[in-house]
Design a protein around this motif. Structure first.
Motif, short mmCIF file in Angstrom:
data_model
loop_
_atom_site.label_atom_id
_atom_site.label_comp_id
_atom_site.label_asym_id
_atom_site.label_seq_id
_atom_site.Cartn_x
_atom_site.Cartn_y
_atom_site.Cartn_z
N MET A 1 27.22 20.09 20.75
CA MET A 1 26.77 19.80 21.05
C MET A 1 25.83 18.39 20.08
O MET A 1 26.18 18.56 19.08
N ARG A 2 25.85 17.08 20.43
CA ARG A 2 25.47 16.45 19.04
C ARG A 2 24.06 16.17 18.88
O ARG A 2 23.26 16.72 20.28
N PHE A 3 23.49 16.15 17.49
CA PHE A 3 22.53 15.69 17.62
C PHE A 3 22.01 15.18 16.66
O PHE A 3 23.03 14.61 15.82
N MET A 4 20.39 14.89 15.99
CA MET A 4 19.94 13.82 14.97
C MET A 4 19.19 14.25 14.28
O MET A 4 18.87 14.76 15.02
N LEU A 5 19.36 13.78 13.27
CA LEU A 5 18.76 15.06 11.71
C LEU A 5 18.05 13.86 11.63
O LEU A 5 18.49 12.72 11.13
N LYS A 6 16.54 14.13 11.78
CA LYS A 6 16.20 12.85 10.73
C LYS A 6 15.11 13.64 9.86
O LYS A 6 15.13 14.84 9.30
N VAL A 7 15.85 12.90 8.18
CA VAL A 7 15.38 13.60 7.11
C VAL A 7 14.58 12.15 6.24
O VAL A 7 14.86 11.22 6.21
N ASN A 8 13.38 13.08 6.54
CA ASN A 8 12.40 11.87 5.30
C ASN A 8 12.34 12.48 3.90
O ASN A 8 12.08 13.65 3.93
N ILE A 9 12.73 11.72 2.95
CA ILE A 9 12.34 12.56 1.18
C ILE A 9 11.06 12.12 1.23
O ILE A 9 10.83 10.75 1.13
N PRO A 10 10.52 12.74 0.64
CA PRO A 10 9.22 12.15 -0.52
C PRO A 10 9.55 11.19 -1.28
O PRO A 10 10.09 10.69 -1.65
N MET A 83 21.97 12.72 23.48
CA MET A 83 23.28 12.06 24.67
C MET A 83 23.76 10.59 23.85
O MET A 83 22.82 9.76 24.03
N ILE A 84 24.89 10.61 24.11
CA ILE A 84 25.65 9.69 23.99
C ILE A 84 26.24 8.71 26.34
O ILE A 84 26.03 10.06 26.76
N PRO A 85 26.33 7.93 25.84
CA PRO A 85 26.04 7.15 27.17
C PRO A 85 26.50 8.62 28.58
O PRO A 85 26.72 8.23 29.53
N ASP A 86 27.89 8.54 27.83
CA ASP A 86 28.73 9.99 28.91
C ASP A 86 27.99 11.31 29.29
O ASP A 86 27.62 11.57 30.70
N ASP A 87 27.31 11.63 28.49
CA ASP A 87 26.46 12.90 28.18
C ASP A 87 25.65 11.94 29.66
O ASP A 87 24.83 13.04 30.73
N PRO A 93 22.74 13.44 38.18
CA PRO A 93 22.55 14.46 39.30
C PRO A 93 21.82 15.86 39.21
O PRO A 93 19.90 15.63 40.01
N ALA A 94 21.64 16.25 38.04
CA ALA A 94 20.52 16.18 37.96
C ALA A 94 18.86 15.79 37.25
O ALA A 94 17.60 16.41 37.87
N ILE A 95 19.27 14.52 37.23
CA ILE A 95 17.42 13.63 36.98
C ILE A 95 17.50 13.28 38.83
O ILE A 95 16.22 13.78 39.29
N ASP A 96 19.13 13.20 39.67
CA ASP A 96 18.22 13.14 40.81
C ASP A 96 17.44 13.83 41.77
O ASP A 96 16.88 14.06 42.43
#
Length: 108
Positions: A1-10, A83-87, A93-96
């Motif tokens: 699964m694709r994830f976005m990791l947000k990294v904040n450096i103090p 998600m990418i557009p394909d996802d 169907p789940a949204i519908d």
């Protein structure tokens, strides 16, 4: 699964790494280990911030992704499935189904 990791450096630890000449080298080393699909860097809330997109097969991979940022740069992280557009198309169907079941309900 694709994830976005947000990294904040103090600011303090980022400045210390920059002054020691280690900021770029440290980030490059972590990224080389993690092999992200993409990585973008900007500011967020006055801190150096990275938005890193990577694949994870299971939750047990989270420490390997998070710990280098914590230990090397005192960073805080957020990890979000994305998600990418394909996802998104596959989710149609789940949204519908949700629309049919919940959209007619009134909200107080």
């Amino acid at each position: 699964m694709r994830f976005m990791l947000k990294v904040n450096i103090p600011v303090e630890s980022g400045n210390a790494a920059a002054k020691a000449g280690k900021l770029g080298e440290t980030i490059e080393s972590i990224l080389a280990d993690q092999k992200p699909e993409a990585a973008y860097f900007t500011d967020n809330h006055g801190q150096r911030t990275g938005f890193i997109f990577l694949e994870m097969k299971e939750a047990s991979q989270i420490p390997a992704i998070a710990e280098p940022w914590f230990l090397a740069l005192d960073a805080s992280i957020e990890l979000h499935p994305v998600m990418i557009p394909d996802d998104l198309a596959k989710a149609g169907p789940a949204i519908d189904k949700a629309v049919k079941k919940y959209a007619s309900h009134t909200h107080a």
